[in-house]
Design a protein around this motif. Sequence first.
Motif, PDB file in Angstrom:
ATOM      1  N   ILE A  32       0.825  -1.205   0.000  1.00 16.37           N
ATOM      2  CA  ILE A  32       0.000   0.000   0.000  1.00 16.37           C
ATOM      3  C   ILE A  32       0.860   1.256   0.000  1.00 16.37           C
ATOM      4  CG2 ILE A  32      -1.649   1.318   1.398  1.00 16.37           C
ATOM      5  CD1 ILE A  32      -2.882  -1.391   2.200  1.00 16.37           C
ATOM      6  N   SER A  33       1.947   1.236   0.776  1.00 12.08           N
ATOM      7  CA  SER A  33       2.803   2.419   0.816  1.00 12.08           C
ATOM      8  C   SER A  33       3.531   2.626  -0.504  1.00 12.08           C
ATOM      9  CB  SER A  33       3.795   2.337   1.966  1.00 12.08           C
ATOM     10  OG  SER A  33       4.670   1.259   1.783  1.00 12.08           O
ATOM     11  N   LEU A  34       3.965   1.559  -1.153  1.00 11.25           N
ATOM     12  CA  LEU A  34       4.607   1.708  -2.462  1.00 11.25           C
ATOM     13  C   LEU A  34       3.635   2.220  -3.510  1.00 11.25           C
ATOM     14  CD1 LEU A  34       6.957  -1.410  -2.626  1.00 11.25           C
ATOM     15  CD2 LEU A  34       7.580   0.984  -2.279  1.00 11.25           C
ATOM     16  N   ALA A  35       2.390   1.741  -3.475  1.00 11.34           N
ATOM     17  CA  ALA A  35       1.387   2.240  -4.422  1.00 11.34           C
ATOM     18  C   ALA A  35       1.093   3.709  -4.177  1.00 11.34           C
ATOM     19  CB  ALA A  35       0.112   1.407  -4.302  1.00 11.34           C
ATOM     20  N   ALA A  36       1.003   4.109  -2.916  1.00 11.57           N
ATOM     21  CA  ALA A  36       0.740   5.512  -2.600  1.00 11.57           C
ATOM     22  C   ALA A  36       1.925   6.392  -2.988  1.00 11.57           C
ATOM     23  CB  ALA A  36       0.423   5.667  -1.119  1.00 11.57           C
ATOM     24  N   LEU A  37       3.149   5.908  -2.757  1.00  9.51           N
ATOM     25  CA  LEU A  37       4.329   6.674  -3.156  1.00  9.51           C
ATOM     26  C   LEU A  37       4.384   6.846  -4.672  1.00  9.51           C
ATOM     27  CD1 LEU A  37       7.067   5.156  -0.815  1.00  9.51           C
ATOM     28  CD2 LEU A  37       6.061   7.429  -0.688  1.00  9.51           C
ATOM     29  N   LEU A  38       4.072   5.786  -5.404  1.00 12.29           N
ATOM     30  CA  LEU A  38       4.075   5.874  -6.860  1.00 12.29           C
ATOM     31  C   LEU A  38       3.010   6.835  -7.367  1.00 12.29           C
ATOM     32  CD1 LEU A  38       5.143   4.780  -9.599  1.00 12.29           C
ATOM     33  CD2 LEU A  38       3.354   3.057  -9.441  1.00 12.29           C
ATOM     34  N   ALA A  39       1.807   6.721  -6.835  1.00 14.77           N
ATOM     35  CA  ALA A  39       0.712   7.590  -7.288  1.00 14.77           C
ATOM     36  C   ALA A  39       0.990   9.054  -6.963  1.00 14.77           C
ATOM     37  CB  ALA A  39      -0.597   7.149  -6.640  1.00 14.77           C
ATOM     38  N   ASN A  40       1.451   9.328  -5.749  1.00 13.71           N
ATOM     39  CA  ASN A  40       1.749  10.716  -5.394  1.00 13.71           C
ATOM     40  C   ASN A  40       2.944  11.253  -6.164  1.00 13.71           C
ATOM     41  OD1 ASN A  40      -0.310  11.274  -3.488  1.00 13.71           O
ATOM     42  ND2 ASN A  40       0.748   9.991  -2.020  1.00 13.71           N
ATOM     43  N   GLY A  41       3.918  10.395  -6.423  1.00 22.15           N
ATOM     44  CA  GLY A  41       5.049  10.813  -7.241  1.00 22.15           C
ATOM     45  C   GLY A  41       4.635  11.167  -8.658  1.00 22.15           C
ATOM     46  N   LEU A  42       3.707  10.398  -9.218  1.00 26.11           N
ATOM     47  CA  LEU A  42       3.199  10.717 -10.562  1.00 26.11           C
ATOM     48  C   LEU A  42       2.440  12.045 -10.575  1.00 26.11           C
ATOM     49  CD1 LEU A  42       1.999   7.207 -11.790  1.00 26.11           C
ATOM     50  CD2 LEU A  42       3.933   8.548 -12.629  1.00 26.11           C
ATOM     51  N   ALA A  48       4.464  19.314 -11.808  1.00 30.78           N
ATOM     52  CA  ALA A  48       5.709  20.074 -11.908  1.00 30.78           C
ATOM     53  C   ALA A  48       6.182  20.213 -13.350  1.00 30.78           C
ATOM     54  CB  ALA A  48       6.790  19.415 -11.062  1.00 30.78           C
ATOM     55  N   CYS A  49       6.002  19.177 -14.158  1.00 30.98           N
ATOM     56  CA  CYS A  49       6.503  19.204 -15.536  1.00 30.98           C
ATOM     57  C   CYS A  49       5.521  19.817 -16.526  1.00 30.98           C
ATOM     58  CB  CYS A  49       6.857  17.798 -15.989  1.00 30.98           C
ATOM     59  SG  CYS A  49       8.240  17.094 -15.088  1.00 30.98           S
ATOM     60  N   GLY A  50       4.226  19.703 -16.269  1.00 32.32           N
ATOM     61  CA  GLY A  50       3.234  20.239 -17.202  1.00 32.32           C
ATOM     62  C   GLY A  50       2.931  21.700 -16.914  1.00 32.32           C
ATOM     63  N   HIS A  51       3.423  22.579 -17.783  1.00 39.19           N
ATOM     64  CA  HIS A  51       3.229  24.011 -17.540  1.00 39.19           C
ATOM     65  C   HIS A  51       1.771  24.428 -17.676  1.00 39.19           C
ATOM     66  CE1 HIS A  51       7.470  24.746 -17.127  1.00 39.19           C
ATOM     67  NE2 HIS A  51       7.697  24.090 -18.266  1.00 39.19           N
ATOM     68  N   HIS A  52       0.987  23.686 -18.436  1.00 44.32           N
ATOM     69  CA  HIS A  52      -0.431  24.002 -18.546  1.00 44.32           C
ATOM     70  C   HIS A  52      -1.206  23.557 -17.302  1.00 44.32           C
ATOM     71  CE1 HIS A  52      -0.001  19.889 -20.015  1.00 44.32           C
ATOM     72  NE2 HIS A  52      -1.270  19.693 -19.729  1.00 44.32           N
ATOM     73  N   LEU A  53      -0.554  22.839 -16.384  1.00 46.30           N
ATOM     74  CA  LEU A  53      -1.194  22.399 -15.139  1.00 46.30           C
ATOM     75  C   LEU A  53      -0.888  23.341 -13.975  1.00 46.30           C
ATOM     76  CD1 LEU A  53      -0.522  18.554 -15.307  1.00 46.30           C
ATOM     77  CD2 LEU A  53      -2.571  19.802 -16.007  1.00 46.30           C
ATOM     78  N   HIS A  54      -0.325  24.496 -14.251  1.00 49.70           N
ATOM     79  CA  HIS A  54      -0.015  25.451 -13.190  1.00 49.70           C
ATOM     80  C   HIS A  54      -1.222  26.358 -12.938  1.00 49.70           C
ATOM     81  CE1 HIS A  54       4.619  25.044 -13.789  1.00 49.70           C
ATOM     82  NE2 HIS A  54       4.036  23.924 -13.439  1.00 49.70           N
ATOM     83  N   THR A  55      -2.294  25.741 -12.506  1.00 49.64           N
ATOM     84  CA  THR A  55      -3.516  26.455 -12.145  1.00 49.64           C
ATOM     85  C   THR A  55      -3.793  26.196 -10.669  1.00 49.64           C
ATOM     86  OG1 THR A  55      -4.905  24.580 -12.750  1.00 49.64           O
ATOM     87  CG2 THR A  55      -4.443  26.190 -14.492  1.00 49.64           C
ATOM     88  N   PRO A  56      -4.664  26.989 -10.056  1.00 52.91           N
ATOM     89  CA  PRO A  56      -4.920  26.791  -8.617  1.00 52.91           C
ATOM     90  C   PRO A  56      -5.401  25.389  -8.258  1.00 52.91           C
ATOM     91  CG  PRO A  56      -5.743  28.911  -9.293  1.00 52.91           C
ATOM     92  CD  PRO A  56      -5.302  28.200 -10.546  1.00 52.91           C
ATOM     93  N   MET A  57      -6.202  24.755  -9.100  1.00 52.72           N
ATOM     94  CA  MET A  57      -6.695  23.418  -8.788  1.00 52.72           C
ATOM     95  C   MET A  57      -5.543  22.417  -8.724  1.00 52.72           C
ATOM     96  SD  MET A  57      -9.416  20.956 -10.770  1.00 52.72           S
ATOM     97  CE  MET A  57      -8.380  20.743 -12.184  1.00 52.72           C
ATOM     98  N   PHE A  58      -4.617  22.474  -9.678  1.00 54.03           N
ATOM     99  CA  PHE A  58      -3.503  21.545  -9.678  1.00 54.03           C
ATOM    100  C   PHE A  58      -2.470  21.890  -8.606  1.00 54.03           C
ATOM    101  CE2 PHE A  58      -5.262  20.854 -13.914  1.00 54.03           C
ATOM    102  CZ  PHE A  58      -5.422  19.481 -13.853  1.00 54.03           C
TER     103      PHE A  58
END
Length: 91
Positions: A32-42, A48-58
């Motif tokens: 469970i911890s590895l799955a959570a680490l992977l999901a949160n890391g994604l 961080a990498c998608g400049h179009h995702l720099h909105t308040p919701m993201f």
Amino acid sequence: MSNSSSISHFLLLALADTRQLQLLHFCLFLGISLAALLANGLIISAVACGHHLHTPMFFFLLNLALTDLGSILTTVPKAMHNSLWDTRTIS
């Protein structure tokens, strides 16, 4: 005179009394911890990498992912340690 006492450890109730169930709990916590680490890391890397995702919701999702990582990295390893080494104290 003041008699001060401090508590340095708490005792936890065991999740399981048999060694096989303790190892099963360790494996479940690990998965469970590895799955959570992977999901949160994604989530963190996508925002961080998608400049179009720099909105308040993201930005809010990024903060939630970082908070989730912080809580996972502080509580789950101690629970895994307690399951693996059959200890019941926390500081």
